[in-house]
Structure formats: structure tokens, C-alpha cells
Design a protein around this motif. Structure first.
Motif, PDB file in Angstrom:
ATOM      1  N   LEU A  18       0.164  27.141  21.968  1.00 32.11           N
ATOM      2  CA  LEU A  18       0.851  25.975  22.515  1.00 32.11           C
ATOM      3  C   LEU A  18       1.840  25.410  21.509  1.00 32.11           C
ATOM      4  N   ALA A  19       1.441  25.349  20.237  1.00 37.60           N
ATOM      5  CA  ALA A  19       2.359  24.862  19.200  1.00 37.60           C
ATOM      6  C   ALA A  19       3.609  25.727  19.145  1.00 37.60           C
ATOM      7  N   GLU A  20       3.450  27.040  19.187  1.00 42.48           N
ATOM      8  CA  GLU A  20       4.595  27.951  19.209  1.00 42.48           C
ATOM      9  C   GLU A  20       5.491  27.675  20.408  1.00 42.48           C
ATOM     10  N   PHE A  21       4.855  27.538  21.558  1.00 37.82           N
ATOM     11  CA  PHE A  21       5.606  27.335  22.801  1.00 37.82           C
ATOM     12  C   PHE A  21       6.420  26.040  22.733  1.00 37.82           C
ATOM     13  N   LEU A  22       5.795  24.963  22.282  1.00 35.40           N
ATOM     14  CA  LEU A  22       6.480  23.669  22.234  1.00 35.40           C
ATOM     15  C   LEU A  22       7.572  23.653  21.168  1.00 35.40           C
ATOM     16  N   LEU A  23       7.317  24.270  20.024  1.00 39.40           N
ATOM     17  CA  LEU A  23       8.355  24.367  19.005  1.00 39.40           C
ATOM     18  C   LEU A  23       9.563  25.135  19.541  1.00 39.40           C
ATOM     19  N   GLY A  24       9.287  26.172  20.316  1.00 38.07           N
ATOM     20  CA  GLY A  24      10.363  26.932  20.923  1.00 38.07           C
ATOM     21  C   GLY A  24      11.183  26.124  21.906  1.00 38.07           C
ATOM     22  N   LYS A  25      10.611  25.067  22.440  1.00 32.72           N
ATOM     23  CA  LYS A  25      11.323  24.181  23.360  1.00 32.72           C
ATOM     24  C   LYS A  25      11.924  22.969  22.654  1.00 32.72           C
ATOM     25  N   GLY A  26      11.852  22.957  21.330  1.00 33.19           N
ATOM     26  CA  GLY A  26      12.484  21.893  20.573  1.00 33.19           C
ATOM     27  C   GLY A  26      11.640  20.669  20.322  1.00 33.19           C
ATOM     28  N   ARG A  57       9.047  20.091  11.680  1.00 37.34           N
ATOM     29  CA  ARG A  57       8.860  20.087  13.118  1.00 37.34           C
ATOM     30  C   ARG A  57       7.399  20.180  13.492  1.00 37.34           C
ATOM     31  N   MET A  58       6.539  20.553  12.550  1.00 36.69           N
ATOM     32  CA  MET A  58       5.094  20.553  12.783  1.00 36.69           C
ATOM     33  C   MET A  58       4.420  19.796  11.650  1.00 36.69           C
TER      34      MET A  58
END
Length: 348
Positions: A18-26, A57-58
Motif C-alpha cells: 500500500l505504501a508503494e502504491f500511494l507513493l506512486g500516486k504522489g 515522502r515516507m
């Protein structure tokens, strides 16, 4: 404006994807981790700050679902737009050995977090990780209207969290949803869960370092999907106009024995030469069959599972063989977000 998400359970399988997915969405992603003498962040180590960015970003924060005051403070400080509660004692068999701890973390922990959201006054959307174990003894197919009948302390604790989420939605007009997710696996699955136990054993037997693996009930039927697809479904639930509960599943049944056979066959092995039964892995009360009907999520969210059990077994076996070839290192799929230099951002 950049959206801000808070993930509880960020170091787990689902939290990392989920962290990867959300980071990918900015998104700016905040995660809560437990304070320990060592870091348990190997699933997210590749997600630390890109040195070319002005701000991380994280960001990780210490906290516990047992500490409602700390949760309240973190919510007030972070001011998230979205909160994902993926934290739990999530091993069903272990919940029979530790029912009180499971109830406190998995059940009451959700109550503490919901109350912290309410008291903080943060205007956020809340996702509660629910489970197919709610259905337990109720025969499949199982959807949002199927009666619940949990058959484990884990299922009972998750049922409490499910109803508390609905109660906060109805009593306080909170945007709070339950994602009733059927089994979803990946190379990041914990090593004590049956699918990962199987694929790790396949890799070691193929390499000649082991010969046998001991399993429990091979007749149990489950609906196994791919975790990276399921976390997108979580996000889609929080983008809907109105808060509702959704089942995420493949709709395809697969027994444990069938998964075993697919995993061993992919490595060119005969499972019957290597799999042994051990009654210690049986649950005091078994759940015979869990098979979801994801029709509502397909219609209303546009979400559909594409990876089913056969391909999933191949993905996991290949990953564990690759991990073993690299001197037993932990396998982390970094296909979504590139590997960045490590920079830990943890607030005390």
C-alpha cells in the motif's frame, strides 16, 4: 495539494504494498511502527526518501494500537486525509494460543483508533482491514450480505472491529469502511503463513537443503489472490462518494492441497514425496471453505482480481527460489517503486 495517508501495519505485507502504491500516486505516506530493539522494516527499506526531493515522502512514527493517547497525538500532528488500519495479530492459528492479546490488538485496537480519529477532529477517510474469517462456518459463496459466523479468536476480534467501524460511521457520520478481504498472498507474506511456508519449502527442497514439509489440513478451501492487487482495492474504497463495505476476492476456490500441488509442480517436484501431515497445525475449530463474491466491488469500484492461485503459486515459488539463491536474503519485490538510498525518518 499533496494527499497525506497514515498506515498502521506499514511493515507488513499489505502495508508495504500500500505504501508503494500511494507513493506512486504522489501521496505523502506516514506509517506507525512498534518500538523495538531492532528495525523490522525490510519490506519498506527501499521506500525511504529520494535524495532529490526536498522533504521525505515516507515518514515513520513510533506507536501502538494499545496506546490510545499516542494515536490521538499522532492523528492531531499528522492530519492525514486517509487512515488505513492494517495492524493486527493476524495469524489465525496463533490466535487460539493468544486469544486475549489477539482481542486487545485486533479488536480493541480498532476501537482505540476510531475513537482517536473522532476525538482529534481530523477530517479523514478511514479504512478498516476486515477478513473473510468473519464468515467462518457460513457456506460460500460469501458476499457483503452473508451472515457472519467466525470460528477463531482472530475472526471474533475482527468481527468486533467490523461492527465498531460501522457504528462509528452511523453514529458520528464518519467516512469509515470495512474491506472484507479474502486471502491474498505474495512473496512478502510472513513465513509462518501456509502459502509462504509451502513456497519456501519448495525452494529449499529444490535446492536440496530440506526434504520434507509438515502441514495441517490439506482439504481447507480458500480464495487466494495477489496482495498488490488487493491494496489498490483498499484505496478505491476510500475514493468512492459514499462509505460502504466491500468484499475483495477472486471468486475462485482452491484447496490447500491444490496450492501445494501447483507450487511443487512449478519446481518440477512431486508434492507427495515431500509433504507430511502434522496434527499440531490443525485448528481447534476448522473453517472448511471461504470463497468470496466480489461482484459489488467490480460493479461499483471497477476493481477485479486478475492473478489467481495458479499464477500466485508460480510467483511465490520463483521469488523464494531467487531469495535462496541470494544466500537466503529476504525477497522484496521492488517493481513498483525504485530502490532509493536509505534515509530513515522516525519520530519519537
Amino acid at each position: 495539494m499533496t494527499k497525506r495517508a497514515l498506515i498502521l501495519g506499514i511493515t507488513g505485507q499489505d502495508g508495504s504494498y500500500l505504501a508503494e502504491f500511494l507513493l506512486g500516486k504522489g501521496y505523502e505516506v506516514h506509517g506507525i511502527i512498534r518500538r523495538a530493539s531492532t528495525f523490522n522494516t525490510h519490506r519498506i527499506d527501499h521506500l525511504y526518501q529520494d535524495p532529490h526531493e526536498d522533504a521525505p515522502r515516507m515518514i515513520l512514527h513510533y506507536g501502538e494500537l494499545s496506546d490510545g493517547v499516542r494515536l490521538l497525538r499522532l492523528l492531531y500532528d499528522i492530519q492525514p486525509d486517509e487512515v488505513y488500519n492494517l495492524a493486527a495479530q493476524s495469524h489465525v492459528r496463533v490466535s487460539f494460543d493468544e486469544p486475549v492479546f489477539t482481542g486487545d490488538v485486533t479488536g480493541l485496537g480498532a476501537s482505540r483508533l476510531l475513537e482517536a480519529v473522532r476525538m482529534s477532529g481530523v477530517h479523514c477517510r478511514y479504512y478498516q482491514a476486515s477478513t473473510s474469517e468473519l464468515y467462518g462456518a457460513t457456506p460460500p459463496p460469501q458476499d457483503e450480505d452473508t451472515p457472519f459466523h467466525p470460528r477463531s479468536p482472530y475472526g471474533a476480534a475482527k468481527l468486533y472491529a467490523y461492527w465498531m467501524t460501522r457504528n462509528y460511521r452511523e453514529a458520528y457520520d464518519m467516512y469509515a469502511v470495512n474491506g472484507i478481504l479474502f486471502n491474498h498472498e505474495s512473496p512478502r507474506r510472513g513465513e509462518t503463513f501456509v502459502t509462504r511456508k509451502i513456497t519456501r519449502a519448495v525452494a529449499r527442497i529444490k535446492a536440496g537443503t530440506e526434504h520434507e514439509v509438515y502441514l495441517g489440513n490439506l482439504d481447507a478451501i480458500r480464495d487466494w489472490g495477489y496482495a498488490p492487487e488487493f491494496v489498490e482495492g483498499m484505496w478505491r474504497m476510500l475514493q468512492a462518494d459514499t462509505p460502504e463495505d466491500y468484499v475483495l476476492a477472486t471468486g475462485q476456490p482452491c484447496s490447500v492441497q491444490e496450492f501445494v500441488q501447483k507450487a511443487f509442480e512449478h519446481a518440477g517436484l512431486d508434492w507427495q514425496d515431500h509433504v507430511r501431515f502434522d496434527e499440531r497445525y490443525l485448528r481447534p475449530s476448522e473453517v472448511d471453505a471461504l470463497v468470496g463474491d466480489p461482484g459489488k466491488a467490480e460493479r461499483e469500484l471497477g476493481w477485479k482480481a486478475r492473478v489467481h492461485s495458479g499464477e500466485l503459486a508460480r510467483i511465490m515459488v520463483d521469488a523464494d527460489i531467487a531469495a535462496l539463491a541470494h544466500e537466503g536474503g529476504a525477497w522484496i519485490d521492488q517493481a513498483v517503486v525504485p530502490q532509493w538510498p536509505t534515509l530513515r525518518s522516525v519520530t519519537p
